[in-house]
Design a protein around this motif. Structure first.
Motif, PDB file in Angstrom:
ATOM      1  N   ASP A  38       0.829  -1.203   0.000  1.00  0.00           N
ATOM      2  CA  ASP A  38       0.000   0.000   0.000  1.00  0.00           C
ATOM      3  C   ASP A  38       0.866   1.255   0.000  1.00  0.00           C
ATOM      4  O   ASP A  38       0.619   2.187  -0.763  1.00  0.00           O
ATOM      5  CB  ASP A  38      -0.945   0.003   1.193  1.00  0.00           C
ATOM      6  N   TYR A  98      -6.479  -0.642  -5.145  1.00  0.00           N
ATOM      7  CA  TYR A  98      -7.014   0.713  -5.003  1.00  0.00           C
ATOM      8  C   TYR A  98      -6.338   1.662  -5.979  1.00  0.00           C
ATOM      9  O   TYR A  98      -6.997   2.425  -6.680  1.00  0.00           O
ATOM     10  CB  TYR A  98      -6.827   1.217  -3.570  1.00  0.00           C
ATOM     11  N   TYR A  99      -5.038   1.622  -6.028  1.00  0.00           N
ATOM     12  CA  TYR A  99      -4.288   2.534  -6.894  1.00  0.00           C
ATOM     13  C   TYR A  99      -4.533   2.234  -8.369  1.00  0.00           C
ATOM     14  O   TYR A  99      -4.579   3.137  -9.197  1.00  0.00           O
ATOM     15  CB  TYR A  99      -2.789   2.469  -6.567  1.00  0.00           C
ATOM     16  N   LEU A 129      -7.390   0.889  -9.604  1.00  0.00           N
ATOM     17  CA  LEU A 129      -8.769   1.282  -9.920  1.00  0.00           C
ATOM     18  C   LEU A 129      -8.961   2.783  -9.984  1.00  0.00           C
ATOM     19  O   LEU A 129      -9.805   3.275 -10.739  1.00  0.00           O
ATOM     20  CB  LEU A 129      -9.740   0.675  -8.904  1.00  0.00           C
ATOM     21  N   THR A 130      -8.195   3.520  -9.205  1.00  0.00           N
ATOM     22  CA  THR A 130      -8.329   4.980  -9.202  1.00  0.00           C
ATOM     23  C   THR A 130      -7.419   5.649 -10.218  1.00  0.00           C
ATOM     24  O   THR A 130      -7.396   6.869 -10.322  1.00  0.00           O
ATOM     25  CB  THR A 130      -8.039   5.557  -7.802  1.00  0.00           C
ATOM     26  N   GLY A 131      -6.658   4.856 -10.969  1.00  0.00           N
ATOM     27  CA  GLY A 131      -5.797   5.407 -12.022  1.00  0.00           C
ATOM     28  C   GLY A 131      -4.535   6.045 -11.481  1.00  0.00           C
ATOM     29  O   GLY A 131      -3.847   6.761 -12.207  1.00  0.00           O
ATOM     30  N   LYS A 132      -4.201   5.802 -10.233  1.00  0.00           N
ATOM     31  CA  LYS A 132      -2.999   6.410  -9.651  1.00  0.00           C
ATOM     32  C   LYS A 132      -1.742   5.600  -9.957  1.00  0.00           C
ATOM     33  O   LYS A 132      -0.634   6.039  -9.667  1.00  0.00           O
ATOM     34  CB  LYS A 132      -3.177   6.564  -8.139  1.00  0.00           C
ATOM     35  N   THR A 133      -1.915   4.405 -10.520  1.00  0.00           N
ATOM     36  CA  THR A 133      -0.792   3.568 -10.933  1.00  0.00           C
ATOM     37  C   THR A 133      -1.238   2.763 -12.144  1.00  0.00           C
ATOM     38  O   THR A 133      -2.427   2.471 -12.293  1.00  0.00           O
ATOM     39  CB  THR A 133      -0.344   2.634  -9.778  1.00  0.00           C
TER      40      THR A 133
END
Length: 75
Positions: free
Chosen positions: A60, A67-68, A70-74
């Motif tokens: 994390d 999470y990252y 799905l949110t487009g942060k990675t």
């Protein structure tokens, strides 16, 4: 042919993790290939399948969780 089985319920404590783990185990024992995706923020399924809690925290912190993605942060 592949099949997708999803187990979801917004309410906690209804046995989602236990049901998922047991179903995956039964399918694997029957010779099927199984991919488990743990989208629970607490990582309960990952913990019961043997991933260390400290390893989850490290993933994390490194931005390497679902999470990252799905949110487009990675990527």
């Amino acid at each position: 042919m592949s099949k997708i089985i999803a187990i979801a319920n917004q309410k906690g404590g209804v046995g989602k993790t236990t049901s998922t783990r047991n179903l995956a185990h039964a399918l694997k024992e029957a010779g099927h290939r199984v991919l488990l995706i743990d989208a629970d923020p607490q990582g309960s399924l990952s913990l019961v399948t043997g991933i260390d809690g400290e390893e989850l925290v490290a993933l994390d912190d490194a931005g390497k969780t679902i999470y990252y993605a799905l949110t487009g942060k990675t990527p």
